[in-house]
Write an enzyme that holds these catalytic residues in place. Structure first.
Site, short mmCIF file in Angstrom:
data_model
loop_
_atom_site.label_atom_id
_atom_site.label_comp_id
_atom_site.label_asym_id
_atom_site.label_seq_id
_atom_site.Cartn_x
_atom_site.Cartn_y
_atom_site.Cartn_z
N HIS A 316 1.00 -1.11 -0.15
CA HIS A 316 0.10 0.04 -0.08
C HIS A 316 0.82 1.20 0.12
CE1 HIS A 316 -3.23 2.75 1.07
NE2 HIS A 316 -4.07 1.86 0.60
N ASP A 374 -7.94 -5.32 -0.17
CA ASP A 374 -8.54 -6.12 -1.17
C ASP A 374 -8.16 -7.69 -1.02
OD1 ASP A 374 -7.58 -3.40 -3.03
OD2 ASP A 374 -9.71 -4.12 -2.88
#
Ligand code: SDX
Length: 439
Positions: A316, A374
């Site tokens: 991320h 996700d």
């Protein structure tokens, strides 16, 4: 606190010296409520004749916002100051929508009024029905979402004046209310089933599930466990600061484009596998890996700079710790699978094994690559009966409230102006035109 107040309050600045001229420049520092300070470079080009340079905006604050705060090192996510874990445990998606749009939690009467407003905006103009028929049945539902949401401005022209606060709020309500209907109809169209209309006696999540999975031939009973899980999944995807799709919405909106067009732009950006398309990519990746004994082979591929395989659902830009949303989703995955009587779901077991091995591998540890939102969402959505192609559609459905809250904040910011980045030009300069017969 206004920017001027922040500037005056700190009266801090950083000094930059241009060693080619010996000139020094004082750049004001601004403080937020919490988190990194910012150096105000707005006068930079005017004072120095130079641009700052930050492709990918890894070190650039694009705006002032009070909607969402992320502490990437600590793995903290807050909406209007409330921790995502608390909102997931105690709130519901409608209340979180109100909070994101208005800045405060509603009292009971206000919440009821908001829910009623959203309920009564959930139908689509009947002619939008025809728009779906222009697509092939096998069109990716995200392509349909981009098309139909972009077309809303042609049907709801009475809420496109961005300078009218009333119209801005009506457009916000319409978008939050209609996304479940638009999304469910994209799915129904792809499987050749009739569109199911929203029902006013159902909650937001229940309504979406019935529009997705009911048929006119029989009554449909919403599974309350799935509806609760759906509501939490919506909360976890609602907003996330200035990510790629939100920045797309803000940049589109900075030109004065109508809110429906801006949200369509956000849906387009979210579709990418590095962003909201990752939930679909995670399931495809787990399918490609096939079995736990293949995990080491794929981890080597993910670590190989020559191989463009990435561990989808990992890493991320901001979180250098566990994404707090992934933690909630991991626990929800177990609840949903248990409620559905799916024991030992092989994909979940493989995902947990993959996470375990990756988090013990120096490559991932050194780069602080942890599971993100996700990584687990797709496993839950698949168990709930959603096809993989609908995963990013659900992300867009939930993120619409965040996008439109950020869009409103930008429009209502007196300092906002059209976004127009500059560049470092490295191309040819002032060449003489060569006639065709001389080339
Ligand atoms: C979302 O921004 C948001 O807030 C987004 C989001 C939201 O709610 O809006 O949180 C939703 O988009 C979550 C992210 C979903 N995407 C994925 O899961 C796709 C896989 N992840 C990567 O593509 C990547 O981690 C990004 C795109 C998410 C972040 O990329 P960055 O910040 O640009 O980091 P990078 O590419 O510079 O990577 C740093 C290093 C590199 O190695 P080195 O060059 O240092 O040797 O880490 C490596 C990368 O190669 N790396 C990975 C990796 N992610 C980064 N290596 C293997 N697998 C990965 N997943």
């Amino acid at each position: 606190m206004s920017s001027d107040a922040k500037e005056a309050a700190t009266n801090e600045y950083v000094t930059m010296t241009d060693h080619s001229t010996g000139k020094s420049y004082d750049l004001p520092v601004m403080n937020g409520t919490v988190g990194p300070k910012v150096v105000d470079v707005r006068p930079f080009y005017r004072d120095t004749g130079m641009f700052t340079y930050d492709p990918g905006f890894t070190s650039t604050g694009s705006c002032e916002s009070s909607i969402t705060y992320i502490d990437g090192e600590a793995g903290i996510l807050m909406h209007r100051g409330y921790r995502i874990e608390d909102l997931c445990e105690h709130s519901d998606f409608m209340e979180v929508c109100y909070l994101l749009l208005n800045g405060e939690l509603p009292d009971a009467a206000t919440k009821k009024e908001f829910e009623t407003t959203i309920t009564y905006h959930s139908m689509l103009h009947e002619q939008l029905n025809n728009l779906y028929r222009g697509f092939r049945r096998d069109a990716h539902p995200m392509a349909i979402m981009v098309g139909v949401v972009g077309a809303l401005s042609a049907f709801y022209h009475d809420s496109t004046d961005i300078n009218d606060p009333e119209q801005r709020m009506i457009a916000s309500h319409r978008l939050v209310a209609k996304m479940p209907t638009i999304a469910a109809w994209a799915y129904k169209y792809s499987i050749g089933q009739p569109f199911m209309y929203p029902r006013n006696d159902m909650s937001y999540a229940e309504n979406f599930l019935q529009m997705m999975f009911s048929v006119p031939c029989e009554d449909y009973v919403v599974n309350s466990v799935l509806a609760a899980a759906m509501d939490k999944i919506f909360i976890l995807h609602a907003d996330h600061e200035q990510n790629a799709s939100t920045s797309t919405v803000r940049l589109a909106g900075s030109s004065g484009a109508n809110p429906f067009a801006c949200i369509a732009a956000g849906i387009s950006s979210l579709w990418g596998p590095s962003h909201g398309g990752a939930n679909e990519a995670v399931l495809n990746m787990l399918g490609e890996i096939g079995s736990a004994d293949k995990i080491p082979e794929y981890l080597e591929k993910a670590k190989d700079p020559q191989d463009n395989f990435r561990l989808m659902g990992f890493g991320h830009r901001v979180y250098k710790n566990y994404d707090p949303r992934a933690k909630v989703l991991q626990s929800h995955a177990h609840n949903v699978l248990d409620a559905l009587g799916i024991r030992d779901e092989p994909l979940l077991k493989m995902a947990m094994e993959l996470e375990k091995i990756a988090l013990e591998d120096d490559y991932f540890v050194q780069r602080k690559l942890f599971p993100n939102v996700d990584f687990y969402s797709g496993i839950i959505l698949r168990a709930m009966g959603f096809p993989v192609s609908m995963f990013t559609v659900l992300f867009a459905l939930a993120r619409t409230v965040g996008w439109i809250a950020q869009w409103k904040e930008m429009i209502e910011d007196p300092s906002q102006k059209i976004g127009r980045p500059r560049q470092l030009y490295t191309g040819e300069y002032d060449r003489e035109y060569v006639p065709l017969d001389k080339r």
